[in-house]
Design a protein around this motif. Structure first.
Motif, mmCIF file in Angstrom:
data_model
loop_
_atom_site.group_PDB
_atom_site.id
_atom_site.type_symbol
_atom_site.label_atom_id
_atom_site.label_comp_id
_atom_site.label_asym_id
_atom_site.label_seq_id
_atom_site.Cartn_x
_atom_site.Cartn_y
_atom_site.Cartn_z
ATOM 1 N N TYR A 74 0.856 -1.186 0.000
ATOM 2 C CA TYR A 74 0.000 0.000 0.000
ATOM 3 C C TYR A 74 0.889 1.232 0.000
ATOM 4 C CZ TYR A 74 -3.967 -2.986 0.931
ATOM 5 O OH TYR A 74 -4.939 -3.942 0.826
ATOM 6 N N LEU A 75 0.658 2.104 -0.965
ATOM 7 C CA LEU A 75 1.472 3.309 -1.117
ATOM 8 C C LEU A 75 0.586 4.528 -1.325
ATOM 9 C CD1 LEU A 75 4.093 1.854 -3.628
ATOM 10 C CD2 LEU A 75 4.466 2.303 -1.194
ATOM 11 N N LEU A 76 1.039 5.661 -0.805
ATOM 12 C CA LEU A 76 0.336 6.925 -1.001
ATOM 13 C C LEU A 76 0.623 7.438 -2.403
ATOM 14 C CD1 LEU A 76 -1.351 9.251 0.203
ATOM 15 C CD2 LEU A 76 0.818 10.288 0.913
ATOM 16 N N THR A 77 -0.431 7.767 -3.135
ATOM 17 C CA THR A 77 -0.278 8.371 -4.462
ATOM 18 C C THR A 77 -0.803 9.791 -4.402
ATOM 19 O OG1 THR A 77 -2.443 7.650 -5.269
ATOM 20 C CG2 THR A 77 -0.593 6.143 -5.622
ATOM 21 N N CYS A 78 -0.167 10.674 -5.161
ATOM 22 C CA CYS A 78 -0.612 12.071 -5.189
ATOM 23 C C CYS A 78 -0.331 12.653 -6.564
ATOM 24 C CB CYS A 78 0.103 12.874 -4.117
ATOM 25 S SG CYS A 78 -0.503 14.570 -4.006
ATOM 26 N N VAL A 79 -1.367 13.242 -7.158
ATOM 27 C CA VAL A 79 -1.214 13.932 -8.428
ATOM 28 C C VAL A 79 -2.190 15.103 -8.444
ATOM 29 C CG1 VAL A 79 -2.820 12.431 -9.700
ATOM 30 C CG2 VAL A 79 -1.052 13.665 -10.942
ATOM 31 N N GLU A 80 -1.703 16.276 -8.754
ATOM 32 C CA GLU A 80 -2.539 17.482 -8.840
ATOM 33 C C GLU A 80 -3.436 17.662 -7.618
ATOM 34 O OE1 GLU A 80 -2.314 19.806 -11.216
ATOM 35 O OE2 GLU A 80 -0.763 18.668 -12.254
ATOM 36 N N GLY A 81 -2.897 17.396 -6.428
ATOM 37 C CA GLY A 81 -3.644 17.588 -5.194
ATOM 38 C C GLY A 81 -4.600 16.465 -4.831
ATOM 39 N N VAL A 82 -4.683 15.423 -5.637
ATOM 40 C CA VAL A 82 -5.550 14.285 -5.348
ATOM 41 C C VAL A 82 -4.685 13.172 -4.767
ATOM 42 C CG1 VAL A 82 -7.130 12.580 -6.333
ATOM 43 C CG2 VAL A 82 -7.098 14.929 -7.235
ATOM 44 N N SER A 83 -4.952 12.830 -3.495
ATOM 45 C CA SER A 83 -4.145 11.826 -2.799
ATOM 46 C C SER A 83 -5.004 10.654 -2.368
ATOM 47 C CB SER A 83 -3.496 12.426 -1.552
ATOM 48 O OG SER A 83 -2.660 13.499 -1.894
ATOM 49 N N SER A 84 -4.413 9.472 -2.401
ATOM 50 C CA SER A 84 -5.095 8.280 -1.894
ATOM 51 C C SER A 84 -4.069 7.184 -1.663
ATOM 52 C CB SER A 84 -6.173 7.799 -2.868
ATOM 53 O OG SER A 84 -5.593 7.378 -4.090
ATOM 54 N N TYR A 85 -4.389 6.311 -0.704
ATOM 55 C CA TYR A 85 -3.570 5.120 -0.506
ATOM 56 C C TYR A 85 -4.090 4.063 -1.469
ATOM 57 C CZ TYR A 85 -0.919 6.677 3.489
ATOM 58 O OH TYR A 85 -0.038 7.335 4.302
ATOM 59 N N GLU A 86 -3.178 3.474 -2.205
ATOM 60 C CA GLU A 86 -3.553 2.480 -3.208
ATOM 61 C C GLU A 86 -2.807 1.178 -2.964
ATOM 62 O OE1 GLU A 86 -5.899 2.847 -5.467
ATOM 63 O OE2 GLU A 86 -6.237 4.958 -4.998
ATOM 64 N N ARG A 87 -3.484 0.087 -3.263
ATOM 65 C CA ARG A 87 -2.847 -1.231 -3.201
ATOM 66 C C ARG A 87 -2.232 -1.513 -4.558
ATOM 67 N NH1 ARG A 87 -6.301 -6.593 -2.226
ATOM 68 N NH2 ARG A 87 -7.172 -5.850 -4.183
ATOM 69 N N PHE A 88 -0.943 -1.792 -4.557
ATOM 70 C CA PHE A 88 -0.218 -2.153 -5.773
ATOM 71 C C PHE A 88 0.198 -3.607 -5.670
ATOM 72 C CE2 PHE A 88 0.323 2.406 -5.753
ATOM 73 C CZ PHE A 88 0.349 2.753 -7.095
ATOM 74 N N ARG A 89 0.053 -4.348 -6.738
ATOM 75 C CA ARG A 89 0.644 -5.673 -6.843
ATOM 76 C C ARG A 89 2.076 -5.456 -7.335
ATOM 77 N NH1 ARG A 89 -3.977 -9.165 -6.764
ATOM 78 N NH2 ARG A 89 -5.424 -7.870 -5.585
ATOM 79 N N VAL A 90 3.009 -6.198 -6.785
ATOM 80 C CA VAL A 90 4.427 -6.017 -7.095
ATOM 81 C C VAL A 90 4.873 -7.109 -8.063
ATOM 82 C CG1 VAL A 90 6.755 -5.849 -6.152
ATOM 83 C CG2 VAL A 90 4.800 -5.015 -4.809
ATOM 84 N N LEU A 91 5.484 -6.673 -9.169
ATOM 85 C CA LEU A 91 6.021 -7.599 -10.166
ATOM 86 C C LEU A 91 7.529 -7.444 -10.257
ATOM 87 C CD1 LEU A 91 3.607 -7.385 -13.234
ATOM 88 C CD2 LEU A 91 3.953 -9.318 -11.713
ATOM 89 N N ASP A 92 8.216 -8.539 -10.424
ATOM 90 C CA ASP A 92 9.662 -8.516 -10.649
ATOM 91 C C ASP A 92 9.899 -8.915 -12.098
ATOM 92 O OD1 ASP A 92 12.372 -8.446 -10.435
ATOM 93 O OD2 ASP A 92 12.553 -10.270 -9.226
ATOM 94 N N CYS A 93 9.805 -7.939 -12.984
ATOM 95 C CA CYS A 93 10.010 -8.197 -14.406
ATOM 96 C C CYS A 93 10.379 -6.890 -15.103
ATOM 97 C CB CYS A 93 8.765 -8.803 -15.052
ATOM 98 S SG CYS A 93 7.349 -7.712 -15.105
ATOM 99 N N LEU A 94 10.879 -7.019 -16.306
ATOM 100 C CA LEU A 94 11.180 -5.846 -17.108
ATOM 101 C C LEU A 94 9.879 -5.304 -17.687
ATOM 102 C CD1 LEU A 94 14.336 -7.064 -19.052
ATOM 103 C CD2 LEU A 94 14.250 -5.514 -17.089
ATOM 104 N N SER A 95 9.761 -3.989 -17.722
ATOM 105 C CA SER A 95 8.548 -3.372 -18.241
ATOM 106 C C SER A 95 8.893 -2.019 -18.846
ATOM 107 C CB SER A 95 7.528 -3.189 -17.116
ATOM 108 O OG SER A 95 6.403 -2.473 -17.581
ATOM 109 N N SER A 96 8.106 -1.611 -19.807
ATOM 110 C CA SER A 96 8.259 -0.270 -20.389
ATOM 111 C C SER A 96 7.792 0.796 -19.412
ATOM 112 C CB SER A 96 7.439 -0.155 -21.672
ATOM 113 O OG SER A 96 7.863 -1.101 -22.610
ATOM 114 N N TYR A 97 7.009 0.385 -18.406
ATOM 115 C CA TYR A 97 6.427 1.329 -17.455
ATOM 116 C C TYR A 97 6.915 1.019 -16.047
ATOM 117 C CZ TYR A 97 3.480 1.850 -21.506
ATOM 118 O OH TYR A 97 3.045 2.044 -22.791
#
Length: 138
Positions: A74-97
Motif C-alpha cells: 500500500y502506497l500513497l499516491t498524489c497527483v494534482e492535489g488528489v491523494s489516496s492510498y492504493e494497493r499495488f501488486r508487485v512484479l519482478d520483471c522488465l517493463s516499459s512502465y
C-alpha cells in the motif's frame, strides 16, 4: 486533414508522486483490474522488500501469458492535489512502465482518462483538474 492511419495510438502515460518519490512512466490503463508497480521501482525508492505483503497472485496478460506477483504493498499516491492510498501488486520483471494504474486507482480518484486527449480529468473540491500525459498529443 490527417488520415486515419496518421492518428497516434499512444497509451496514456503520466508522472505522479508515489510515496516519497516522483515516478515517471506510469501507464493509466482502464483495461487493468489491478494497480501494478515494478520491484526495481520500489528498490529505487528505497522501500525495503520487507514492506511487501507476501501474497502471490497470478496475473494473466492480454496475450494470455501468466505471471506471479511477489505480493502487494500500500502506497500513497498524489497527483494534482488528489491523494489516496492504493494497493499495488508487485512484479519482478522488465517493463516499459514503472507502474500501471488500473481501474482501482481510476475509480478511487473518480478519474476520467482519455487516450485520445492524452490526459486524465479528476474532480477536486473546487472544480476539475487535468493531468496531462508525458507524451504530448500529436
Amino acid at each position: 486533414m490527417r488520415g486515419i492511419s496518421d492518428l497516434h495510438h499512444d497509451g496514456l502515460v503520466i508522472t505522479m508522486q508515489i510515496s516519497t518519490a516522483r515516478v515517471l512512466r506510469i501507464l493509466v490503463d482502464g483495461g487493468s483490474s489491478v494497480n501494478l508497480i515494478m520491484l526495481d521501482v520500489l528498490k529505487a525508492m528505497n522501500i525495503d522488500e520487507d514492506q511487501i505483503i507476501k501474497k502471490s497472485n497470478v496475473l494473466v496478460g492480454f496475450n494470455g501469458e501468466t505471471r506471479n506477483t511477489l505480493g502487494e504493498i500500500y502506497l500513497l499516491t498524489c497527483v494534482e492535489g488528489v491523494s489516496s492510498y492504493e494497493r499495488f501488486r508487485v512484479l519482478d520483471c522488465l517493463s516499459s512502465y514503472n507502474a500501471i494504474l488500473g481501474r482501482p486507482w481510476i475509480h478511487n480518484a473518480r478519474a476520467i482518462p482519455s487516450t485520445y486527449h492524452q490526459c486524465v480529468k479528476i474532480p477536486i473540491e473546487w472544480g476539475i483538474t487535468t493531468v496531462r500525459s508525458d507524451i504530448p498529443a500529436q
